[in-house]
Design a protein around this motif. Structure first.
Motif, short mmCIF file in Angstrom:
data_model
loop_
_atom_site.label_atom_id
_atom_site.label_comp_id
_atom_site.label_asym_id
_atom_site.label_seq_id
_atom_site.Cartn_x
_atom_site.Cartn_y
_atom_site.Cartn_z
N PHE A 29 11.77 -116.40 -22.23
CA PHE A 29 12.78 -115.43 -22.67
C PHE A 29 14.05 -116.18 -23.03
O PHE A 29 14.42 -117.14 -22.36
CB PHE A 29 13.09 -114.42 -21.56
CG PHE A 29 12.10 -113.30 -21.45
CD1 PHE A 29 12.22 -112.16 -22.23
CD2 PHE A 29 11.03 -113.39 -20.57
CE1 PHE A 29 11.30 -111.12 -22.14
CE2 PHE A 29 10.11 -112.36 -20.47
CZ PHE A 29 10.25 -111.22 -21.25
N ILE A 49 9.05 -109.04 -27.52
CA ILE A 49 9.44 -108.30 -26.31
C ILE A 49 10.95 -108.38 -26.20
O ILE A 49 11.54 -109.48 -26.28
CB ILE A 49 8.80 -108.89 -25.05
CG1 ILE A 49 7.28 -108.89 -25.15
CG2 ILE A 49 9.27 -108.13 -23.80
CD1 ILE A 49 6.58 -109.65 -24.03
N TRP A 51 14.03 -107.31 -23.59
CA TRP A 51 14.28 -106.93 -22.21
C TRP A 51 15.78 -106.82 -21.99
O TRP A 51 16.51 -107.78 -22.25
CB TRP A 51 13.66 -107.97 -21.28
CG TRP A 51 14.13 -107.96 -19.85
CD1 TRP A 51 14.40 -106.86 -19.08
CD2 TRP A 51 14.37 -109.09 -19.03
NE1 TRP A 51 14.79 -107.25 -17.82
CE2 TRP A 51 14.77 -108.63 -17.76
CE3 TRP A 51 14.27 -110.46 -19.24
CZ2 TRP A 51 15.09 -109.48 -16.71
CZ3 TRP A 51 14.58 -111.32 -18.20
CH2 TRP A 51 14.98 -110.82 -16.95
N ASN A 52 16.24 -105.68 -21.55
CA ASN A 52 17.64 -105.50 -21.21
C ASN A 52 17.81 -105.87 -19.74
O ASN A 52 17.45 -105.10 -18.86
CB ASN A 52 18.09 -104.07 -21.47
CG ASN A 52 19.54 -103.84 -21.09
OD1 ASN A 52 20.23 -104.75 -20.67
ND2 ASN A 52 20.01 -102.61 -21.24
N SER A 53 18.36 -107.03 -19.49
CA SER A 53 18.53 -107.51 -18.11
C SER A 53 19.81 -106.99 -17.47
O SER A 53 20.06 -107.26 -16.30
CB SER A 53 18.54 -109.05 -18.10
OG SER A 53 19.70 -109.53 -18.77
N LEU A 79 17.78 -99.61 -25.41
CA LEU A 79 17.13 -100.10 -24.19
C LEU A 79 18.03 -99.78 -23.01
O LEU A 79 19.15 -100.28 -22.92
CB LEU A 79 16.93 -101.61 -24.24
CG LEU A 79 15.90 -102.17 -25.22
CD1 LEU A 79 16.06 -103.68 -25.32
CD2 LEU A 79 14.51 -101.81 -24.76
N ASP A 83 15.14 -102.00 -18.98
CA ASP A 83 14.02 -101.65 -19.86
C ASP A 83 13.44 -102.86 -20.58
O ASP A 83 14.14 -103.82 -20.90
CB ASP A 83 14.45 -100.66 -20.93
CG ASP A 83 14.50 -99.23 -20.44
OD1 ASP A 83 14.14 -98.98 -19.29
OD2 ASP A 83 14.91 -98.36 -21.24
N HIS A 84 12.14 -102.76 -20.86
CA HIS A 84 11.42 -103.70 -21.72
C HIS A 84 10.84 -102.89 -22.88
O HIS A 84 10.41 -101.75 -22.68
CB HIS A 84 10.24 -104.35 -20.99
CG HIS A 84 10.62 -105.29 -19.90
ND1 HIS A 84 11.05 -104.86 -18.67
CD2 HIS A 84 10.63 -106.63 -19.86
CE1 HIS A 84 11.31 -105.92 -17.92
NE2 HIS A 84 11.06 -107.01 -18.61
N VAL A 86 8.19 -103.47 -26.48
CA VAL A 86 7.32 -104.38 -27.22
C VAL A 86 7.20 -103.87 -28.65
O VAL A 86 6.92 -102.69 -28.87
CB VAL A 86 5.92 -104.45 -26.57
CG1 VAL A 86 5.00 -105.37 -27.37
CG2 VAL A 86 6.02 -104.93 -25.13
N VAL A 111 20.47 -108.71 -23.49
CA VAL A 111 19.12 -108.59 -24.05
C VAL A 111 18.48 -109.97 -24.09
O VAL A 111 19.09 -110.95 -24.55
CB VAL A 111 19.14 -107.96 -25.46
CG1 VAL A 111 17.74 -107.98 -26.09
CG2 VAL A 111 19.68 -106.54 -25.40
N LYS A 112 17.27 -110.05 -23.58
CA LYS A 112 16.48 -111.29 -23.60
C LYS A 112 15.29 -111.05 -24.51
O LYS A 112 14.65 -110.00 -24.45
CB LYS A 112 15.98 -111.66 -22.20
CG LYS A 112 17.02 -111.61 -21.11
CD LYS A 112 18.17 -112.54 -21.32
CE LYS A 112 19.11 -112.47 -20.11
NZ LYS A 112 20.47 -112.83 -20.43
N TRP A 113 15.00 -112.03 -25.36
CA TRP A 113 13.89 -111.95 -26.31
C TRP A 113 12.74 -112.85 -25.89
O TRP A 113 12.96 -113.96 -25.40
CB TRP A 113 14.32 -112.43 -27.69
CG TRP A 113 15.38 -111.63 -28.38
CD1 TRP A 113 16.67 -112.02 -28.57
CD2 TRP A 113 15.23 -110.36 -29.01
NE1 TRP A 113 17.33 -111.04 -29.29
CE2 TRP A 113 16.47 -110.01 -29.56
CE3 TRP A 113 14.16 -109.48 -29.14
CZ2 TRP A 113 16.69 -108.84 -30.25
CZ3 TRP A 113 14.37 -108.30 -29.83
CH2 TRP A 113 15.62 -107.99 -30.38
#
Length: 119
Positions: A29, A49, A51-53, A79, A83-84, A86, A111-113
């Motif tokens: 990520f 993907i 992902w809101n960390s 997000l 949340d994640h 795809v 946000v992580k990609w």
């Protein structure tokens, strides 16, 4: 602006060499850069993907290109915290930019990609 190029993860497949070594099946990520945005080289079989960390709602956008006179951007997809989502797999037609890459962006570094190339 210089988009950051995301590193892709390729799954080990259904018959990986055993035993699995620690970290060999991990997903990479990368934090979003809300100013410079992101990209990755299009293979025609990539999943993204997001992902809101963080603890606040964030948004992501994936930029399409015209195909048969139509675009189909995924715009400001929301997000919630934790949340994640795809997206894909992304075919080349309708998504690959003229430089061979797919463009994405997020509203915040929370946000992580991750990009997964399907075998």
């Amino acid at each position: 602006m210089a988009r950051q190029t995301l590193t892709k993860t390729t799954p080990l497949g259904s018959l990986p060499s055993l035993p699995l070594v620690a970290d060999s099946a991990d997903i990479v990520f990368t934090s979003a850069d809300a100013t410079n945005k992101e990209q990755f080289v299009a293979s025609g079989n990539d999943l993204v993907i997001a992902w809101n960390s963080g603890v606040s709602t964030r948004t992501v956008t994936l930029t399409s290109v015209a195909l048969n006179g139509r675009t189909g951007d995924i715009t400001t997809y929301s997000l919630g915290a934790g949340d994640h989502a795809v997206f894909g797999p992304f075919q080349v037609g309708g998504w690959r930019q003229t430089d061979g890459k797919i463009y994405l962006e997020a509203s915040h570094s929370d946000v992580k990609w991750a990009v997964i190339t399907l075998p």
